[in-house]
Design a protein around this motif. Structure first.
Motif, PDB file in Angstrom:
ATOM      1  N   PRO A  52      -2.953  11.135  -4.470  1.00 16.27           N
ATOM      2  CA  PRO A  52      -2.629  10.056  -5.414  1.00 16.27           C
ATOM      3  C   PRO A  52      -3.248   8.730  -4.957  1.00 16.27           C
ATOM      4  O   PRO A  52      -3.370   8.482  -3.761  1.00 16.27           O
ATOM      5  CB  PRO A  52      -1.099   9.981  -5.352  1.00 16.27           C
ATOM      6  N   ASP A  53      -3.617   7.928  -5.903  1.00 14.88           N
ATOM      7  CA  ASP A  53      -4.192   6.621  -5.553  1.00 14.88           C
ATOM      8  C   ASP A  53      -3.707   5.563  -6.543  1.00 14.88           C
ATOM      9  O   ASP A  53      -4.337   5.287  -7.548  1.00 14.88           O
ATOM     10  CB  ASP A  53      -5.718   6.696  -5.563  1.00 14.88           C
ATOM     11  N   THR A  54      -2.549   4.981  -6.197  1.00 20.36           N
ATOM     12  CA  THR A  54      -1.969   3.972  -7.093  1.00 20.36           C
ATOM     13  C   THR A  54      -2.386   2.570  -6.681  1.00 20.36           C
ATOM     14  O   THR A  54      -2.006   1.595  -7.325  1.00 20.36           O
ATOM     15  CB  THR A  54      -0.432   4.034  -7.017  1.00 20.36           C
TER      16      THR A  54
ATOM     17  N   LYS B 244       3.275   7.941   1.847  1.00 21.97           N
ATOM     18  CA  LYS B 244       4.664   8.392   1.984  1.00 21.97           C
ATOM     19  C   LYS B 244       4.968   9.513   1.007  1.00 21.97           C
ATOM     20  O   LYS B 244       5.628  10.499   1.338  1.00 21.97           O
ATOM     21  CB  LYS B 244       5.623   7.224   1.775  1.00 21.97           C
ATOM     22  N   LEU B 245       4.467   9.359  -0.203  1.00 22.97           N
ATOM     23  CA  LEU B 245       4.673  10.389  -1.219  1.00 22.97           C
ATOM     24  C   LEU B 245       4.134  11.732  -0.718  1.00 22.97           C
ATOM     25  O   LEU B 245       4.823  12.768  -0.764  1.00 22.97           O
ATOM     26  CB  LEU B 245       3.942   9.976  -2.509  1.00 22.97           C
TER      27      LEU B 245
ATOM     28  N   LEU C 129      -8.182   7.033   2.186  1.00 21.67           N
ATOM     29  CA  LEU C 129      -8.119   5.902   3.118  1.00 21.67           C
ATOM     30  C   LEU C 129      -9.265   4.931   2.851  1.00 21.67           C
ATOM     31  O   LEU C 129      -9.094   3.711   2.852  1.00 21.67           O
ATOM     32  CB  LEU C 129      -8.186   6.401   4.566  1.00 21.67           C
ATOM     33  N   LYS C 130     -10.426   5.499   2.630  1.00 18.61           N
ATOM     34  CA  LYS C 130     -11.613   4.661   2.393  1.00 18.61           C
ATOM     35  C   LYS C 130     -11.402   3.745   1.190  1.00 18.61           C
ATOM     36  O   LYS C 130     -11.711   2.544   1.219  1.00 18.61           O
ATOM     37  CB  LYS C 130     -12.820   5.564   2.152  1.00 18.61           C
ATOM     38  N   SER C 131     -10.819   4.319   0.151  1.00 18.98           N
ATOM     39  CA  SER C 131     -10.620   3.545  -1.080  1.00 18.98           C
ATOM     40  C   SER C 131      -9.625   2.409  -0.857  1.00 18.98           C
ATOM     41  O   SER C 131      -9.517   1.502  -1.673  1.00 18.98           O
ATOM     42  CB  SER C 131     -10.133   4.460  -2.206  1.00 18.98           C
TER      43      SER C 131
END
Lengths: 187, 187, 187, 187
Positions: free
Chosen positions: D74-76, D84-85, D136-138
């Motif tokens: 996921p990337d919110t 954590k999710l 992580l990069k994003s």
DNA sequence: ACGTAAGCGAGACGGTACGTCATGTCTTATA
DNA sequence: TATAAGACATGACGTACCGTCTCGCTTACGT
């Protein structure tokens, strides 16, 4: 019913090993592990085909005795002489340490295991018993005599004395025959 | 020579345990450990006083049979009848599962161990054999008859059939006696 | 509770044999029979005192590591340098085939057996964990930091990479320390 | 190269049986014989296509996880929340007994067998690792941060605690994320 | 009367064999 | 030619007993 893939080579190796080991170490120290190891065979191969070490031994004896076992008892017309001949041979057999070990192991196992006893009667003792009866019958005994009993009267004393480690001699064999034929109460 | 401090309580407990266990689990599964545990006794106490489990069992049987064993054979004057009585009783004994288990265990151990056989002859079988001979002698058999052989002629067939798991009936006992007394070759 | 008669010689022989054999044949081929035979000990002696081969191995490691295990971690005042020193040593340990085999066997057994894991926590990992926490605490970290988590953050990557047969280098150890101390999101 | 006549039905039956049996009897008691018997398949069919039971299990997991495994993380925009999710989901997975058994079996086999570990890296862990790095990069971390190390910093503590049968909670997952992001030495 | 030696219960020890299970290879018959 | 079935040699499992041994304890003797 008949196993498809059973290895005859293994079967023979196992029976040979069993006979050799009974001779070498005695029945008390005969072990499945020992047989398997001597035969170059896995233990499972023994457990797959035989229920007990007694059964293996039985099969071994059976396998080796069947050809010669078919012979009839001598019949020269002289019952006493013929019986003495046979019983003396039995005495000799019992007195031969190698034979003694093997036969004693077999006898003990049969005494211990009723199923084996049944098999023994069917395959080895039964046929021999019939030959003994046939010999007695050809001697023309009185028709009131039960031949089964007669056979046991003659052959049991030897077997019994042997099992109890009593002295087995030709003289004893002769005496048994004479006494059995003549009877205890005669005039 | 005689042990000074030997515990009679332990001795009795061991002999009891041996007899009970033979009855419960059979001779094949009888073990020194089992006896010791059942008797509430250390293993060493058994090894200290007996050379083998056969010897323990033998002692147990001996200990329990000596009082009654001393009785003589019946002598009514009718040899055949007396023998049939005794042999029928033996048949009954062999056919009682509890007796069978114990006696068979003993017989097997004797057949396996010559030393035990010797002891058996001395302590149990010998005296009994003498009583059997005495009974035959009192019947006034022909003097040419070897009483030792005669005894074995009469008693062996039963023992032999029993060991081989054959059918043991009163009829068989009777037939043995009749045949042995009359003999096979009579006129 | 404490066994009265337990043989310390046997115990030592068993632990030695276990360590030697893990090194020689690997954990997968380690067997109770092998340990017993190498130690000159009956199998029962192993089964009497340990529930599994993992437990034996665990005891062996425990027995040999306790004296040296008590040492504290270095504390020069430079946390990063101290941690790198320790982690590099761990890397070296994992890269030594003998150590690798033994530790991997232990780790696998612990992962498989929760009871062993519990024991491991009590006896080996717990004390070490406390020492690690103590070292971090003496560095004066921010009080909001959970030291248990911090310790795992630093030490887990190495262990995890090792278990998965990843490349373990000093550079990796250094990078872990640096990254953990600095954090991922910093300005 | 590609097998011509390989039976897909057998392959599926074997993989199913492997997964079922790991769940039922656990990995320690999983056996090739058991799988073959449950799958209704000859043992040779397993040995023909797989080098070890670990490989079978691996294939089974692979076969069943590939469809769903392809999903991205996921990337919110909120890195901490997203991590954590994901970590909480992992915690839940480890705490589910069925999943635990299967994953643990796989992890143990990978830890034991370097070849399997290599395969695991190629087929399962590698792609997932890339997705973690991508997330992580994003998030725009400082460019000096080694993303491989960062990923291991975040995911190893969970895996390690799980293998050692430690308590796995959502709180622990959160703490790992917070600590890793913030770092130990911050102002 | 009291120490000392024996017998005792208990049970650990090094072993051997048990009967079972699984390994990986092989052979046979079927499709 | 792949398969299901399963026999085979191998070797480990965990258990049961073997016969020897060492422990403390109790009990009876001999001084």
């Amino acid at each position: 019913m008949t196993p498809v893939q059973r290895s005859e080579a293994s079967r023979q190796a196992i029976l040979n090993a069993a006979i050799e080991l009974v001779d070498e170490v005695g029945y008390a120290k005969l072990s499945i592990e020992g047989i398997a190891s001597r035969a170059g065979v896995g233990k499972q191969t023994i457990y797959r085909w035989w229920p007990s070490k007694g059964a293996v031994l039985f099969d071994a004896v059976l396998d080796r005795s069947e050809p010669e076992g078919a012979t009839a008892l001598p019949d020269t017309g002289d019952l006493a002489a013929d019986l003495k001949l046979v019983l003396r041979a039995t005495v000799d057999e019992f007195n031969d340490p190698r034979q003694d070990r093997l036969l004693r192991a077999l006898a003990l196992e049969i005494a211990r295991d009723p199923q084996l006893a049944e098999l023994y009667r069917e395959r080895l003792d039964g046929p021999m018993h019939e030959r003994k009866k046939a010999r007695l019958k050809s001697a023309g005994l009185h028709e009131s005599i039960d031949l089964d009993v007669a056979v046991e009267l003659i052959w049991s004393p030897l077997a019994q004395r042997w099992l109890n480690h009593g002295a087995l001699t030709h003289a004893f064999a002769d005496a048994v025959v004479d006494t059995a034929l003549r009877g205890l109460q005669h005039d």
